[in-house]
Design a protein around this motif. Structure first.
Motif, PDB file in Angstrom:
ATOM      1  N   LEU A  93     -46.919 -25.244  62.766  1.00 36.64           N
ATOM      2  CA  LEU A  93     -47.801 -24.176  62.268  1.00 36.64           C
ATOM      3  C   LEU A  93     -47.272 -23.619  60.951  1.00 36.64           C
ATOM      4  CD1 LEU A  93     -48.703 -22.100  65.445  1.00 36.64           C
ATOM      5  CD2 LEU A  93     -50.269 -23.392  63.979  1.00 36.64           C
ATOM      6  N   ALA A  94     -45.961 -23.406  60.878  1.00 32.72           N
ATOM      7  CA  ALA A  94     -45.357 -22.879  59.648  1.00 32.72           C
ATOM      8  C   ALA A  94     -45.602 -23.842  58.491  1.00 32.72           C
ATOM      9  CB  ALA A  94     -43.864 -22.625  59.856  1.00 32.72           C
ATOM     10  N   ALA A  95     -45.459 -25.132  58.745  1.00 28.38           N
ATOM     11  CA  ALA A  95     -45.687 -26.124  57.690  1.00 28.38           C
ATOM     12  C   ALA A  95     -47.152 -26.148  57.255  1.00 28.38           C
ATOM     13  CB  ALA A  95     -45.254 -27.505  58.173  1.00 28.38           C
ATOM     14  N   PHE A  96     -48.075 -26.067  58.215  1.00 28.42           N
ATOM     15  CA  PHE A  96     -49.505 -26.093  57.900  1.00 28.42           C
ATOM     16  C   PHE A  96     -49.948 -24.849  57.124  1.00 28.42           C
ATOM     17  CE2 PHE A  96     -50.109 -29.392  61.186  1.00 28.42           C
ATOM     18  CZ  PHE A  96     -50.935 -30.248  60.469  1.00 28.42           C
ATOM     19  N   THR A  97     -49.276 -23.730  57.370  1.00 30.22           N
ATOM     20  CA  THR A  97     -49.685 -22.484  56.723  1.00 30.22           C
ATOM     21  C   THR A  97     -48.751 -22.085  55.585  1.00 30.22           C
ATOM     22  OG1 THR A  97     -48.510 -21.189  58.386  1.00 30.22           O
ATOM     23  CG2 THR A  97     -50.838 -21.627  58.798  1.00 30.22           C
ATOM     24  N   MET A  98     -47.750 -22.908  55.318  1.00 35.43           N
ATOM     25  CA  MET A  98     -46.824 -22.735  54.197  1.00 35.43           C
ATOM     26  C   MET A  98     -46.106 -21.391  54.214  1.00 35.43           C
ATOM     27  SD  MET A  98     -48.942 -24.686  51.184  1.00 35.43           S
ATOM     28  CE  MET A  98     -50.470 -23.828  51.449  1.00 35.43           C
ATOM     29  N   VAL A  99     -45.592 -21.017  55.387  1.00 30.98           N
ATOM     30  CA  VAL A  99     -44.781 -19.808  55.507  1.00 30.98           C
ATOM     31  C   VAL A  99     -43.482 -20.163  56.224  1.00 30.98           C
ATOM     32  CG1 VAL A  99     -46.759 -18.227  55.532  1.00 30.98           C
ATOM     33  CG2 VAL A  99     -45.825 -19.063  57.695  1.00 30.98           C
ATOM     34  N   THR A 100     -42.538 -19.253  56.187  1.00 33.65           N
ATOM     35  CA  THR A 100     -41.280 -19.457  56.892  1.00 33.65           C
ATOM     36  C   THR A 100     -41.508 -19.337  58.389  1.00 33.65           C
ATOM     37  OG1 THR A 100     -40.691 -17.116  56.891  1.00 33.65           O
ATOM     38  CG2 THR A 100     -40.006 -18.423  54.962  1.00 33.65           C
ATOM     39  N   THR A 101     -40.565 -19.853  59.160  1.00 25.57           N
ATOM     40  CA  THR A 101     -40.694 -19.731  60.619  1.00 25.57           C
ATOM     41  C   THR A 101     -40.593 -18.271  61.044  1.00 25.57           C
ATOM     42  OG1 THR A 101     -38.341 -20.248  60.836  1.00 25.57           O
ATOM     43  CG2 THR A 101     -39.895 -22.072  61.143  1.00 25.57           C
ATOM     44  N   GLY A 102     -39.838 -17.458  60.302  1.00 28.80           N
ATOM     45  CA  GLY A 102     -39.759 -16.028  60.610  1.00 28.80           C
ATOM     46  C   GLY A 102     -41.105 -15.342  60.448  1.00 28.80           C
ATOM     47  N   ALA A 103     -41.793 -15.648  59.351  1.00 33.60           N
ATOM     48  CA  ALA A 103     -43.126 -15.080  59.128  1.00 33.60           C
ATOM     49  C   ALA A 103     -44.100 -15.581  60.196  1.00 33.60           C
ATOM     50  CB  ALA A 103     -43.630 -15.429  57.732  1.00 33.60           C
ATOM     51  N   MET A 104     -43.937 -16.838  60.579  1.00 31.82           N
ATOM     52  CA  MET A 104     -44.817 -17.401  61.606  1.00 31.82           C
ATOM     53  C   MET A 104     -44.605 -16.675  62.931  1.00 31.82           C
ATOM     54  SD  MET A 104     -47.212 -19.292  62.544  1.00 31.82           S
ATOM     55  CE  MET A 104     -47.415 -20.006  60.927  1.00 31.82           C
ATOM     56  N   THR A 105     -43.364 -16.383  63.264  1.00 30.36           N
ATOM     57  CA  THR A 105     -43.074 -15.671  64.511  1.00 30.36           C
ATOM     58  C   THR A 105     -43.794 -14.327  64.550  1.00 30.36           C
ATOM     59  OG1 THR A 105     -40.944 -16.771  64.746  1.00 30.36           O
ATOM     60  CG2 THR A 105     -41.225 -14.681  65.927  1.00 30.36           C
TER      61      THR A 105
END
Length: 182
Positions: A93-105
């Motif tokens: 999901l982080a890769a698809f939305t181009m954000v860090t894993t922290g932001a994804m969390t």
């Protein structure tokens, strides 16, 4: 230099200066102040930057109407695009939305709190996690995406079909040359 911004009568009170868009005025001022620097790239890059900002202003109200931020919309959309069973790993999901894993969390936390997604352990991998759409999340993203596409169509319809096709082709070519593969 014929046809360049340096040929524009760019004094602030001139009719030519008033007819320029915001980027054209900035470009004309730089050309006046720094004639030694080629400011032509600013004509394209500056306008793309301005268009991106204006598009964001036009797109985000649709997301807000559905109680979503732009980032939350992106997460739900990435899950919906995954197809049945509408789930992905957080890193994916982080890769698809181009954000860090922290932001994804943070995004997933809010979406889970609102009952739009669930998190569970990945089958066969006790350490891995999977984020999945709930039925309420699927209903919401289907509605929000439909409204989003109508809004994007409205914005793109300010161009003729031929202009839109040319723009798409140019942007696709350019993006392919400057974005790393994958």
């Amino acid at each position: 230099m014929e046809g360049s911004v340096r040929d524009v009568n760019d004094s602030p009170g001139s009719p030519d200066h008033a007819a320029l868009d915001r980027v054209g005025r900035i470009q004309a001022e730089w050309a006046r102040e720094r004639p030694d620097v080629d400011v032509r790239p600013q004509a394209t890059i500056g306008r793309l930057h301005r268009i991106a900002a204006l598009l964001t202003e036009e797109l985000t109200p649709v997301f807000h109407r559905y109680g979503l931020s732009e980032g939350e919309f992106d997460v739900l959309a990435a899950l919906r695009r995954a197809g049945d069973p509408f789930e992905r790993a957080p890193g994916e999901l982080a890769a698809f939305t181009m954000v860090t894993t922290g932001a994804m969390t943070k995004r997933v936390d809010r979406l889970e709190r609102d009952g739009l997604v669930t998190r569970r352990r990945a089958a066969g991998d006790g350490r891995g996690r999977v984020v999945a759409l709930t039925p309420a999340g699927r209903d919401l993203i289907d509605q929000a995406f439909t409204a989003h596409m109508r809004n994007e169509r409205r914005l793109l319809d300010t161009l003729t079909p031929a202009e839109a096709a040319r723009l798409e082709q140019l942007l696709t070519t350019w993006l392919g040359r400057i974005e790393p593969p994958g």
